[in-house]
Design a protein around this motif. Structure first.
Motif, PDB file in Angstrom:
ATOM      1  N   LEU A 234     -20.802   5.477  38.419  1.00 41.50           N
ATOM      2  CA  LEU A 234     -19.981   4.259  38.504  1.00 41.50           C
ATOM      3  C   LEU A 234     -20.545   3.143  37.627  1.00 41.50           C
ATOM      4  CD1 LEU A 234     -19.395   4.247  42.381  1.00 41.50           C
ATOM      5  CD2 LEU A 234     -17.790   4.990  40.608  1.00 41.50           C
ATOM      6  N   GLU A 235     -21.655   3.439  36.965  1.00 36.78           N
ATOM      7  CA  GLU A 235     -22.299   2.420  36.126  1.00 36.78           C
ATOM      8  C   GLU A 235     -21.795   2.540  34.696  1.00 36.78           C
ATOM      9  OE1 GLU A 235     -24.255   0.263  37.655  1.00 36.78           O
ATOM     10  OE2 GLU A 235     -23.870   1.421  39.488  1.00 36.78           O
ATOM     11  N   TRP A 236     -21.491   1.412  34.115  1.00 38.98           N
ATOM     12  CA  TRP A 236     -21.009   1.463  32.737  1.00 38.98           C
ATOM     13  C   TRP A 236     -21.281   0.163  32.009  1.00 38.98           C
ATOM     14  CZ3 TRP A 236     -17.229  -2.223  31.749  1.00 38.98           C
ATOM     15  CH2 TRP A 236     -16.495  -2.696  32.855  1.00 38.98           C
ATOM     16  N   ASP A 237     -21.279   0.254  30.686  1.00 34.12           N
ATOM     17  CA  ASP A 237     -21.269  -0.938  29.853  1.00 34.12           C
ATOM     18  C   ASP A 237     -20.234  -0.707  28.764  1.00 34.12           C
ATOM     19  OD1 ASP A 237     -22.494   0.814  28.134  1.00 34.12           O
ATOM     20  OD2 ASP A 237     -24.372  -0.295  27.955  1.00 34.12           O
ATOM     21  N   THR A 238     -20.314  -1.406  27.670  1.00 42.50           N
ATOM     22  CA  THR A 238     -19.301  -1.223  26.630  1.00 42.50           C
ATOM     23  C   THR A 238     -19.950  -1.053  25.270  1.00 42.50           C
ATOM     24  OG1 THR A 238     -19.135  -3.600  26.253  1.00 42.50           O
ATOM     25  CG2 THR A 238     -17.596  -2.644  27.859  1.00 42.50           C
ATOM     26  N   ALA A 239     -19.193  -0.419  24.393  1.00 45.74           N
ATOM     27  CA  ALA A 239     -19.613  -0.294  22.994  1.00 45.74           C
ATOM     28  C   ALA A 239     -18.497  -0.891  22.149  1.00 45.74           C
ATOM     29  CB  ALA A 239     -19.814   1.173  22.642  1.00 45.74           C
ATOM     30  N   GLU A 240     -18.859  -1.549  21.068  1.00 46.93           N
ATOM     31  CA  GLU A 240     -17.823  -2.129  20.214  1.00 46.93           C
ATOM     32  C   GLU A 240     -17.411  -1.120  19.145  1.00 46.93           C
ATOM     33  OE1 GLU A 240     -18.611  -6.017  18.729  1.00 46.93           O
ATOM     34  OE2 GLU A 240     -16.727  -6.099  17.600  1.00 46.93           O
ATOM     35  N   ALA A 241     -16.090  -0.900  19.053  1.00 50.44           N
ATOM     36  CA  ALA A 241     -15.578   0.058  18.072  1.00 50.44           C
ATOM     37  C   ALA A 241     -15.637  -0.546  16.679  1.00 50.44           C
ATOM     38  CB  ALA A 241     -14.140   0.435  18.409  1.00 50.44           C
ATOM     39  N   GLY A 242     -15.843   0.319  15.684  1.00 48.54           N
ATOM     40  CA  GLY A 242     -15.921  -0.139  14.296  1.00 48.54           C
ATOM     41  C   GLY A 242     -14.560  -0.468  13.710  1.00 48.54           C
ATOM     42  N   GLY A 243     -13.493   0.011  14.352  1.00 50.96           N
ATOM     43  CA  GLY A 243     -12.148  -0.364  13.898  1.00 50.96           C
ATOM     44  C   GLY A 243     -11.516   0.628  12.944  1.00 50.96           C
ATOM     45  N   ARG A 244     -12.137   1.827  12.811  1.00 52.48           N
ATOM     46  CA  ARG A 244     -11.523   2.839  11.960  1.00 52.48           C
ATOM     47  C   ARG A 244     -11.003   3.965  12.835  1.00 52.48           C
ATOM     48  NH1 ARG A 244     -11.572   2.299   6.779  1.00 52.48           N
ATOM     49  NH2 ARG A 244     -12.691   0.483   6.021  1.00 52.48           N
ATOM     50  N   GLY A 245      -9.878   4.539  12.392  1.00 49.15           N
ATOM     51  CA  GLY A 245      -9.319   5.644  13.156  1.00 49.15           C
ATOM     52  C   GLY A 245      -8.213   6.306  12.385  1.00 49.15           C
ATOM     53  N   GLU A 246      -7.479   7.168  13.084  1.00 52.83           N
ATOM     54  CA  GLU A 246      -6.330   7.792  12.435  1.00 52.83           C
ATOM     55  C   GLU A 246      -5.200   7.939  13.443  1.00 52.83           C
ATOM     56  OE1 GLU A 246      -8.213  11.514  11.143  1.00 52.83           O
ATOM     57  OE2 GLU A 246      -7.051  12.525  12.721  1.00 52.83           O
ATOM     58  N   VAL A 247      -3.992   8.057  12.909  1.00 49.08           N
ATOM     59  CA  VAL A 247      -2.820   8.197  13.774  1.00 49.08           C
ATOM     60  C   VAL A 247      -2.840   9.589  14.396  1.00 49.08           C
ATOM     61  CG1 VAL A 247      -0.289   8.258  13.855  1.00 49.08           C
ATOM     62  CG2 VAL A 247      -1.464   6.564  12.408  1.00 49.08           C
ATOM     63  N   TYR A 248      -2.934   9.597  15.724  1.00 53.60           N
ATOM     64  CA  TYR A 248      -2.944  10.875  16.446  1.00 53.60           C
ATOM     65  C   TYR A 248      -1.513  11.283  16.769  1.00 53.60           C
ATOM     66  CZ  TYR A 248      -4.074  14.314  20.046  1.00 53.60           C
ATOM     67  OH  TYR A 248      -4.159  15.462  20.786  1.00 53.60           O
ATOM     68  N   SER A 249      -0.682  10.295  17.125  1.00 53.58           N
ATOM     69  CA  SER A 249       0.726  10.540  17.421  1.00 53.58           C
ATOM     70  C   SER A 249       1.432   9.182  17.387  1.00 53.58           C
ATOM     71  CB  SER A 249       0.877  11.178  18.804  1.00 53.58           C
ATOM     72  OG  SER A 249       2.242  11.481  19.063  1.00 53.58           O
ATOM     73  N   PHE A 250       2.752   9.205  17.239  1.00 49.58           N
ATOM     74  CA  PHE A 250       3.469   7.932  17.250  1.00 49.58           C
ATOM     75  C   PHE A 250       4.935   8.145  17.588  1.00 49.58           C
ATOM     76  CE2 PHE A 250       6.110   7.940  13.385  1.00 49.58           C
ATOM     77  CZ  PHE A 250       5.603   9.062  12.723  1.00 49.58           C
ATOM     78  N   VAL A 251       5.577   7.078  18.041  1.00 49.41           N
ATOM     79  CA  VAL A 251       7.032   7.076  18.226  1.00 49.41           C
ATOM     80  C   VAL A 251       7.573   5.805  17.577  1.00 49.41           C
ATOM     81  CG1 VAL A 251       7.076   8.418  20.371  1.00 49.41           C
ATOM     82  CG2 VAL A 251       6.927   5.912  20.475  1.00 49.41           C
ATOM     83  N   VAL A 252       8.839   5.858  17.201  1.00 50.08           N
ATOM     84  CA  VAL A 252       9.543   4.676  16.704  1.00 50.08           C
ATOM     85  C   VAL A 252      10.432   4.208  17.847  1.00 50.08           C
ATOM     86  CG1 VAL A 252      11.073   3.758  14.935  1.00 50.08           C
ATOM     87  CG2 VAL A 252       9.560   5.695  14.406  1.00 50.08           C
ATOM     88  N   SER A 253      10.173   3.018  18.371  1.00 53.81           N
ATOM     89  CA  SER A 253      10.903   2.531  19.541  1.00 53.81           C
ATOM     90  C   SER A 253      12.095   1.673  19.116  1.00 53.81           C
ATOM     91  CB  SER A 253       9.973   1.728  20.449  1.00 53.81           C
ATOM     92  OG  SER A 253      10.698   1.243  21.558  1.00 53.81           O
ATOM     93  N   HIS A 254      13.287   2.106  19.506  1.00 48.74           N
ATOM     94  CA  HIS A 254      14.511   1.338  19.250  1.00 48.74           C
ATOM     95  C   HIS A 254      15.009   0.665  20.524  1.00 48.74           C
ATOM     96  CE1 HIS A 254      15.340   3.051  15.186  1.00 48.74           C
ATOM     97  NE2 HIS A 254      14.624   4.054  15.666  1.00 48.74           N
ATOM     98  N   HIS A 255      14.798   1.296  21.665  1.00 47.43           N
ATOM     99  CA  HIS A 255      15.284   0.807  22.951  1.00 47.43           C
ATOM    100  C   HIS A 255      14.208   1.016  23.983  1.00 47.43           C
ATOM    101  CE1 HIS A 255      19.461   0.192  21.719  1.00 47.43           C
ATOM    102  NE2 HIS A 255      19.343   1.298  21.014  1.00 47.43           N
ATOM    103  N   PRO A 256      14.170   0.216  25.038  1.00 49.10           N
ATOM    104  CA  PRO A 256      15.030  -0.942  25.264  1.00 49.10           C
ATOM    105  C   PRO A 256      14.619  -2.113  24.377  1.00 49.10           C
ATOM    106  CG  PRO A 256      13.383  -0.771  26.985  1.00 49.10           C
ATOM    107  CD  PRO A 256      13.203   0.438  26.111  1.00 49.10           C
ATOM    108  N   LYS A 257      15.576  -2.947  24.044  1.00 48.14           N
ATOM    109  CA  LYS A 257      15.259  -4.116  23.226  1.00 48.14           C
ATOM    110  C   LYS A 257      14.635  -5.188  24.112  1.00 48.14           C
ATOM    111  CE  LYS A 257      18.886  -3.302  19.817  1.00 48.14           C
ATOM    112  NZ  LYS A 257      17.992  -2.613  18.883  1.00 48.14           N
ATOM    113  N   HIS A 258      13.658  -5.885  23.575  1.00 51.53           N
ATOM    114  CA  HIS A 258      12.990  -6.957  24.310  1.00 51.53           C
ATOM    115  C   HIS A 258      12.847  -8.113  23.326  1.00 51.53           C
ATOM    116  CE1 HIS A 258       9.752  -9.295  26.084  1.00 51.53           C
ATOM    117  NE2 HIS A 258       9.979  -8.678  27.222  1.00 51.53           N
ATOM    118  N   PRO A 259      13.149  -9.343  23.760  1.00 49.98           N
ATOM    119  CA  PRO A 259      13.159 -10.455  22.799  1.00 49.98           C
ATOM    120  C   PRO A 259      11.822 -10.723  22.108  1.00 49.98           C
ATOM    121  CG  PRO A 259      13.474 -11.226  25.082  1.00 49.98           C
ATOM    122  CD  PRO A 259      13.597  -9.744  25.108  1.00 49.98           C
ATOM    123  N   ALA A 260      10.723 -10.231  22.682  1.00 48.47           N
ATOM    124  CA  ALA A 260       9.427 -10.467  22.035  1.00 48.47           C
ATOM    125  C   ALA A 260       9.108  -9.435  20.954  1.00 48.47           C
ATOM    126  CB  ALA A 260       8.319 -10.479  23.086  1.00 48.47           C
TER     127      ALA A 260
END
Ligand SMILES: [Zn+2]
Length: 320
Positions: A234-260
């Motif tokens: 149950l013990e943990w701390d954090t590590a800061e990610a370097g910010g590099r990665g790759e697309v593992y999967s993705f979707v293009v969202s059309h709906h539902p529409k949200h004003p933001a």
């Protein structure tokens, strides 16, 4: 014509719709059938076997399976393609809506629906629906603005013209209240922040992408949780990610529409170089240009004063 006289005349024209048929008897596209019943029962989570098991239905004194009563409307619904095209045979409905528009009642909200079921429908039944105006109220003051309650009755009949169900359907047609103010910009939905993930959103506010790390075995994990799946610590701390990665999967969202959100937008699972994955948005790339395995780099979306989120853009378009 005086204002009073004009008002009187409008009221008369409106009330002339009372009792009038808006939609003549219109048959549903398909007869009552077992596949639609099964899908409905599954979608509703209704496990009553009288809808799917003939034996179980007969044990209740029925001749065989029956359709859920509340499905009656589904048998007469038109498909999406039919609702975007011209509506045949609904001149009465269009005329009433046009008259309400003329009176300034341009907005609508459904207020209640009251069904009466007269007999159970069985596979093979052919259902039709007609709709008439029961009443149009005097103008009322409502929280949404001044409006009128329009009550119609839909009558569902079988192939013999016998009524199987009725539906009293009430909508409020109203004049939207004028606020005279510029509406506040829409905000993104708030994340559900709890004790396990608060560090992640707090880190994001400072443009730091933090990954939870077990202090027992050093395993990185995301999304955050209270317990290490590898060693149970149950013990943990954090590590800061370097910010590099790759697309593992993705979707293009059309709906539902949200004003933001500007649609369509990209929702991706990005695999970080550190090994964990996170769900995020892709920016700076058109949907058709995204590929699985595409190298991406971290960017920050300061969505509003209370919300900063990590997003990713293609590594090739990284700011110099
Ligand atoms: Zn561990």
């Amino acid at each position: 014509m005086s204002g009073d006289r004009r008002q009187e005349e409008y009221e008369e024209r409106l009330q002339s719709f009372t009792g009038r048929e808006l939609r003549p008897r219109t048959p549903g596209q398909d007869p009552v059938n077992q596949p639609m019943i099964r899908h409905w029962a599954e979608a509703m989570g209704d496990t009553d076997p009288v809808y799917t098991d003939a034996g179980a239905a007969r044990a209740t004194g029925r001749d065989g399976v029956v359709a859920p009563a509340s499905m009656v409307q589904a048998w007469t619904m038109r498909g999406y393609a039919a609702t975007v095209g011209p509506r045949g045979g609904e001149d009465g409905f269009d005329a009433l809506v046009a008259l309400l528009d003329e009176g300034g009642y341009t907005s609508v909200v459904a207020t209640d629906s009251e069904f009466t079921f007269l007999r159970e429908l069985v596979p093979g039944d052919r259902v039709a629906v007609s709709e008439s105006v029961e009443s149009i109220s005097a103008q009322k003051r409502t929280g949404l603005g001044p409006g009128r309650f329009v009550t119609t009755v839909k009558t569902y009949t079988d192939a013999d013209g016998e009524t199987v169900a009725t539906q009293r359907w009430r909508t409020l047609r109203f004049r939207p209240a004028k606020t005279g103010e510029t509406p506040a910009p829409a905000l993104r939905p708030r994340p559900a922040v709890n004790r396990d993930n608060a560090f992640f959103f707090e880190g994001a506010k400072h443009h730091r992408l933090l990954i939870q790390r077990c202090t027992g075995c050093a395993l990185l994990r995301h999304p955050p949780g209270p317990c290490c799946p590898a060693c149970g610590s149950l013990e943990w701390d954090t590590a800061e990610a370097g910010g590099r990665g790759e697309v593992y999967s993705f979707v293009v969202s059309h709906h539902p529409k949200h004003p933001a959100f500007d649609t369509p937008y990209l929702v991706a699972v990005v695999a970080l170089a550190e090994g964990t994955r996170l769900i995020t948005n892709l920016t700076g790339v058109a949907p058709e240009d995204v590929t699985i395995g595409m190298p991406v780099v971290l960017d920050w979306l300061d969505a509003d004063p209370d919300l900063t989120l990590p997003v990713f853009r293609p590594a090739a378009t990284e700011a110099p």
